[in-house]
Write a protein that holds these residues in place. Structure first.
Motif, PDB file in Angstrom:
ATOM      1  N   GLY A 198       0.820  -1.217   0.000  1.00  0.00           N
ATOM      2  CA  GLY A 198       0.000   0.000   0.000  1.00  0.00           C
ATOM      3  C   GLY A 198       0.846   1.256   0.000  1.00  0.00           C
ATOM      4  O   GLY A 198       0.556   2.220  -0.710  1.00  0.00           O
ATOM      5  N   GLY A 199       1.922   1.242   0.786  1.00  0.00           N
ATOM      6  CA  GLY A 199       2.829   2.390   0.801  1.00  0.00           C
ATOM      7  C   GLY A 199       3.536   2.577  -0.526  1.00  0.00           C
ATOM      8  O   GLY A 199       3.665   3.704  -1.028  1.00  0.00           O
TER       9      GLY A 199
ATOM     10  N   THR B 146       2.415   1.577  -3.445  1.00  0.00           N
ATOM     11  CA  THR B 146       1.414   2.024  -4.406  1.00  0.00           C
ATOM     12  C   THR B 146       1.126   3.507  -4.241  1.00  0.00           C
ATOM     13  O   THR B 146       0.965   4.235  -5.216  1.00  0.00           O
ATOM     14  N   LEU B 147       1.084   3.963  -3.009  1.00  0.00           N
ATOM     15  CA  LEU B 147       0.866   5.387  -2.749  1.00  0.00           C
ATOM     16  C   LEU B 147       2.037   6.225  -3.274  1.00  0.00           C
ATOM     17  O   LEU B 147       1.831   7.290  -3.857  1.00  0.00           O
TER      18      LEU B 147
ATOM     19  N   GLY C  91       1.773   6.509  -6.954  1.00  0.00           N
ATOM     20  CA  GLY C  91       0.752   7.497  -7.297  1.00  0.00           C
ATOM     21  C   GLY C  91       1.260   8.920  -7.182  1.00  0.00           C
ATOM     22  O   GLY C  91       0.764   9.822  -7.855  1.00  0.00           O
ATOM     23  N   ALA C  92       2.254   9.123  -6.338  1.00  0.00           N
ATOM     24  CA  ALA C  92       2.799  10.465  -6.139  1.00  0.00           C
ATOM     25  C   ALA C  92       3.907  10.809  -7.124  1.00  0.00           C
ATOM     26  O   ALA C  92       4.430  11.920  -7.084  1.00  0.00           O
TER      27      ALA C  92
ATOM     28  N   GLY D 202      -3.638   2.732  -3.029  1.00  0.00           N
ATOM     29  CA  GLY D 202      -2.732   2.715  -1.880  1.00  0.00           C
ATOM     30  C   GLY D 202      -3.439   3.069  -0.589  1.00  0.00           C
ATOM     31  O   GLY D 202      -3.240   2.424   0.445  1.00  0.00           O
ATOM     32  N   ILE D 203      -4.285   4.081  -0.636  1.00  0.00           N
ATOM     33  CA  ILE D 203      -5.040   4.474   0.557  1.00  0.00           C
ATOM     34  C   ILE D 203      -6.002   3.356   0.965  1.00  0.00           C
ATOM     35  O   ILE D 203      -6.136   3.046   2.158  1.00  0.00           O
TER      36      ILE D 203
ATOM     37  N   GLY E  58      -2.990   6.278  -6.056  1.00  0.00           N
ATOM     38  CA  GLY E  58      -3.190   6.867  -4.729  1.00  0.00           C
ATOM     39  C   GLY E  58      -4.418   6.300  -4.042  1.00  0.00           C
ATOM     40  O   GLY E  58      -4.384   5.972  -2.850  1.00  0.00           O
ATOM     41  N   GLY E  59      -5.507   6.164  -4.791  1.00  0.00           N
ATOM     42  CA  GLY E  59      -6.719   5.584  -4.212  1.00  0.00           C
ATOM     43  C   GLY E  59      -6.526   4.138  -3.805  1.00  0.00           C
ATOM     44  O   GLY E  59      -6.984   3.700  -2.745  1.00  0.00           O
TER      45      GLY E  59
ATOM     46  N   LEU F 227      -3.880   0.538   2.552  1.00  0.00           N
ATOM     47  CA  LEU F 227      -3.416   0.932   3.880  1.00  0.00           C
ATOM     48  C   LEU F 227      -4.566   0.929   4.895  1.00  0.00           C
ATOM     49  O   LEU F 227      -4.399   0.472   6.028  1.00  0.00           O
TER      50      LEU F 227
END
Length: 115
Positions: free
Chosen positions: A48-49, A51-52, A55-56, A104-105, A101-102, A108
Motif C-alpha cells: 500500500g505504501g 502504491t501510494l 501514485g505520487a 494505496g489508501i 493513490g486511491g 493501507l
C-alpha cells in the motif's frame, strides 16, 4: 455524463489495483516463515505504501501511459476509424495518481482497520 463515466472508471481501476495488491500480499504471506495474519498485514502495509508512492510520482510516466489507454481501446480492441495514438484534448483523462493513490489508501486502510 462524463463525470459518471470517469468516476466509474476510477472506481474500477482502484478495485483492480486493490485486488492485485491483495493477491501479491497473500502470496507473499503464504510463502513466508512467520504467521500468515501478521505477514499479510505487514505486506499490505508495504504494498500500500509503495502504491501510494507510485501514485505520487506525477505526470508523463510509464504508469500514466499504461493506465490511461483512453476510450479508444477497450477489452475488445480498438474502435474502428478512431486512432488510438491521437489524443483528443477535450476528452477527460484519468490520472494514474488518482488510481494508484486511491488503491494505496484503500490498501493501507484495509491493513490498519480490518486486519
Amino acid at each position: 455524463m462524463w463525470i459518471v463515466r470517469e468516476s466509474l472508471r476510477l472506481i474500477e481501476k482502484i478495485a483492480i489495483a486493490f485486488a492485485v495488491a491483495l493477491v501479491i500480499a497473500a502470496i507473499w504471506a503464504a510463502i513466508s516463515k512467520h504467521g500468515f495474519v501478521t505477514d499479510f498485514r505487514n505486506t499490505c502495509l508495504i504494498v500500500g505504501g509503495l502504491t501510494l508512492v507510485m501514485g505520487a510520482v506525477g505526470r508523463n510516466t510509464p504508469f500514466e501511459r499504461r493506465l490511461d489507454y483512453g476510450i479508444t481501446e477497450s477489452a475488445w480492441g480498438r474502435v474502428p476509424g478512431v486512432s488510438s495514438l491521437k489524443l483528443n484534448p477535450e476528452d477527460p483523462t484519468l490520472t494514474p495518481g488518482a488510481v494508484l493513490g486511491g488503491a494505496g489508501i484503500a490498501l493501507l486502510a484495509f491493513a490498519l482497520f480490518v486486519l
